[in-house]
Scaffold this motif. Sequence first.
Motif, PDB file in Angstrom:
ATOM      1  N   SER A 102      47.148  24.138 -71.217  1.00 42.70           N
ATOM      2  CA  SER A 102      48.137  25.058 -70.646  1.00 42.70           C
ATOM      3  C   SER A 102      47.712  25.376 -69.213  1.00 42.70           C
ATOM      4  CB  SER A 102      48.217  26.338 -71.474  1.00 42.70           C
ATOM      5  OG  SER A 102      49.128  27.256 -70.906  1.00 42.70           O
ATOM      6  N   THR A 104      48.697  27.477 -65.960  1.00 43.65           N
ATOM      7  CA  THR A 104      49.526  28.634 -65.623  1.00 43.65           C
ATOM      8  C   THR A 104      49.196  29.135 -64.222  1.00 43.65           C
ATOM      9  OG1 THR A 104      49.650  29.310 -67.946  1.00 43.65           O
ATOM     10  CG2 THR A 104      50.149  30.982 -66.292  1.00 43.65           C
ATOM     11  N   SER A 106      50.764  32.155 -61.244  1.00 40.27           N
ATOM     12  CA  SER A 106      51.712  33.251 -60.972  1.00 40.27           C
ATOM     13  C   SER A 106      51.697  33.562 -59.476  1.00 40.27           C
ATOM     14  CB  SER A 106      51.328  34.490 -61.770  1.00 40.27           C
ATOM     15  OG  SER A 106      52.240  35.535 -61.539  1.00 40.27           O
ATOM     16  N   GLY A 109      54.673  29.679 -62.947  1.00 40.36           N
ATOM     17  CA  GLY A 109      54.988  29.467 -64.350  1.00 40.36           C
ATOM     18  C   GLY A 109      53.909  28.682 -65.080  1.00 40.36           C
ATOM     19  N   THR A 110      54.261  28.171 -66.257  1.00 45.56           N
ATOM     20  CA  THR A 110      53.318  27.493 -67.145  1.00 45.56           C
ATOM     21  C   THR A 110      53.794  26.088 -67.450  1.00 45.56           C
ATOM     22  OG1 THR A 110      52.609  29.568 -68.181  1.00 45.56           O
ATOM     23  CG2 THR A 110      52.231  27.548 -69.428  1.00 45.56           C
TER      24      THR A 110
END
Length: 208
Positions: A102, A104, A106, A109-110
């Motif tokens: 994953s 991610t 900010s 998004g992911t």
Amino acid sequence: SPGGLASASLSGTGQRPAALEASATTQPFGTIDVGSASSPFTWTISNTGDVASGVPTLTPTGATTQYTITNNCTAAIGAGSSCTVVVTFRPTTGGTANLSLSLTASPGGTVALSATGTGRPLSLLTVTVNGNGAGTVTSSPVGINCSSGTCTQSYVATTTVTLSANPNTTTSVFSGWMGDCTGTGSCMVSMAAARNVTATYTLRRYTL
């Protein structure tokens, strides 16, 4: 009417927010022998927005000990720019190994990535030296060098092992193979499964 009329013209260009996208989401590595390694696979992570992303964080889960992960996405990704995550499958045990990643940021998004592969286990070759004579059994590829009792060595499943009987020619003769080989010539065994081979040596008999 007193005061008149005032007008103004305004214009602007909207900017798309940072948005991370991956060149692929899933990578199947297929079947790899335990102790070997796949070819590396590279994910390209792009920022399709008009502003830079935040600094990405990569979180791996699953069979993380069976994969080598090189994360090159360690800084903010500029608008229209990209970075890479490289994964190699290195199975340490047989069976299926699933990896999830994953990434991610900010803003940004992911992105969810996954990889799967199957480790092909090693096969055990067991060689026993039997009889009242003396001699050794050697192997190519190396691994077996057995002069008494039972010896073992593990090989990848695609290996063909050649065993050679080496009697002590002064005192003994090679009487033959038993198990997964027969006869008295060279013994060749495919290690697609576990194999068992016995070599028998017999003392020479002399007529007085």
